[in-house]
Design a protein around this motif. Structure first.
Motif, short mmCIF file in Angstrom:
data_model
loop_
_atom_site.label_atom_id
_atom_site.label_comp_id
_atom_site.label_asym_id
_atom_site.label_seq_id
_atom_site.Cartn_x
_atom_site.Cartn_y
_atom_site.Cartn_z
N GLY A 15 47.17 -4.52 38.45
CA GLY A 15 48.41 -3.90 37.99
C GLY A 15 49.62 -4.81 38.10
O GLY A 15 50.69 -4.49 37.57
N SER A 17 51.68 -8.73 37.96
CA SER A 17 52.06 -9.66 36.89
C SER A 17 52.05 -11.10 37.40
O SER A 17 52.27 -11.35 38.60
N VAL A 64 43.53 -8.65 25.70
CA VAL A 64 44.83 -8.85 26.37
C VAL A 64 46.00 -8.34 25.55
O VAL A 64 47.14 -8.35 26.03
N ARG A 67 49.31 -6.55 26.78
CA ARG A 67 49.53 -6.86 28.20
C ARG A 67 50.05 -8.28 28.40
O ARG A 67 50.82 -8.53 29.34
N PHE A 68 49.61 -9.21 27.57
CA PHE A 68 50.00 -10.62 27.69
C PHE A 68 50.94 -10.99 26.56
O PHE A 68 50.82 -10.49 25.43
N MET A 83 51.70 -12.44 31.92
CA MET A 83 50.55 -11.55 32.06
C MET A 83 50.96 -10.34 32.89
O MET A 83 51.32 -10.48 34.06
N ASN A 84 50.91 -9.18 32.27
CA ASN A 84 51.26 -7.93 32.93
C ASN A 84 50.04 -7.02 33.01
O ASN A 84 49.06 -7.23 32.31
N SER A 85 50.15 -6.01 33.86
CA SER A 85 49.07 -5.03 34.02
C SER A 85 47.72 -5.71 34.20
O SER A 85 46.73 -5.37 33.55
N LEU A 86 47.70 -6.66 35.10
CA LEU A 86 46.49 -7.47 35.29
C LEU A 86 45.34 -6.63 35.85
O LEU A 86 45.55 -5.70 36.65
N LYS A 87 44.14 -7.00 35.43
CA LYS A 87 42.91 -6.32 35.82
C LYS A 87 41.98 -7.32 36.52
O LYS A 87 42.08 -8.52 36.26
N ASP A 90 40.47 -10.03 34.46
CA ASP A 90 41.31 -11.14 34.01
C ASP A 90 41.15 -12.36 34.91
O ASP A 90 41.69 -13.43 34.61
#
Length: 124
Positions: A15, A17, A64, A67-68, A83-87, A90
């Protein structure tokens, strides 16, 4: 010849960045379309995002999209990947690449120059 160096990788919680940067030296940066790719052990390098040499056109992998965000500053010879909302999926080594063309492409064979990569780990 173009030399590329990535920075900004690290460990982040799901979640969160991160912002990756790639700095170029050598020939005229604005002559190259740029791409970001990523690779995990045992898997092929995959396309993440690309940007045209002017910065006016971008493209993203479906995984992505939304999100990216890729951007570039030709005055500073840099290309960035926000990069946002990373999982956790990723997690990978992220590399930037340069292509002597107007537009980027998802085909890694089209890129002539590559950086060494920076590790991104998404984990709690």
């Amino acid at each position: 010849q173009v030399q590329l160096e990535e920075s900004g990788g690290g460990l982040v919680q799901p979640g969160g960045s991160l912002r990756l940067s790639c700095t170029a030296s050598g020939r005229t940066f604005s002559s190259y379309a740029m791409g970001w790719f990523r690779q995990t052990p045992g898997k092929e390098r995959e396309f993440v995002a690309g940007i045209s040499k002017s910065g006016g056109s971008t493209n993203y992998a479906d995984s992505v999209k939304g999100r990216f965000t890729i951007s570039r500053d030709n005055a500073k010879n840099t290309v960035s990947l926000q990069m946002n909302s990373l999982k956790p999926e990723d997690t990978a080594v992220y590399s930037c690449a340069a292509r002597s063309a107007t537009f980027s492409t998802s085909r890694k064979s089209e890129y002539s120059y590559w950086g060494q990569g920076t590790q991104v780990t998404v984990s709690s």
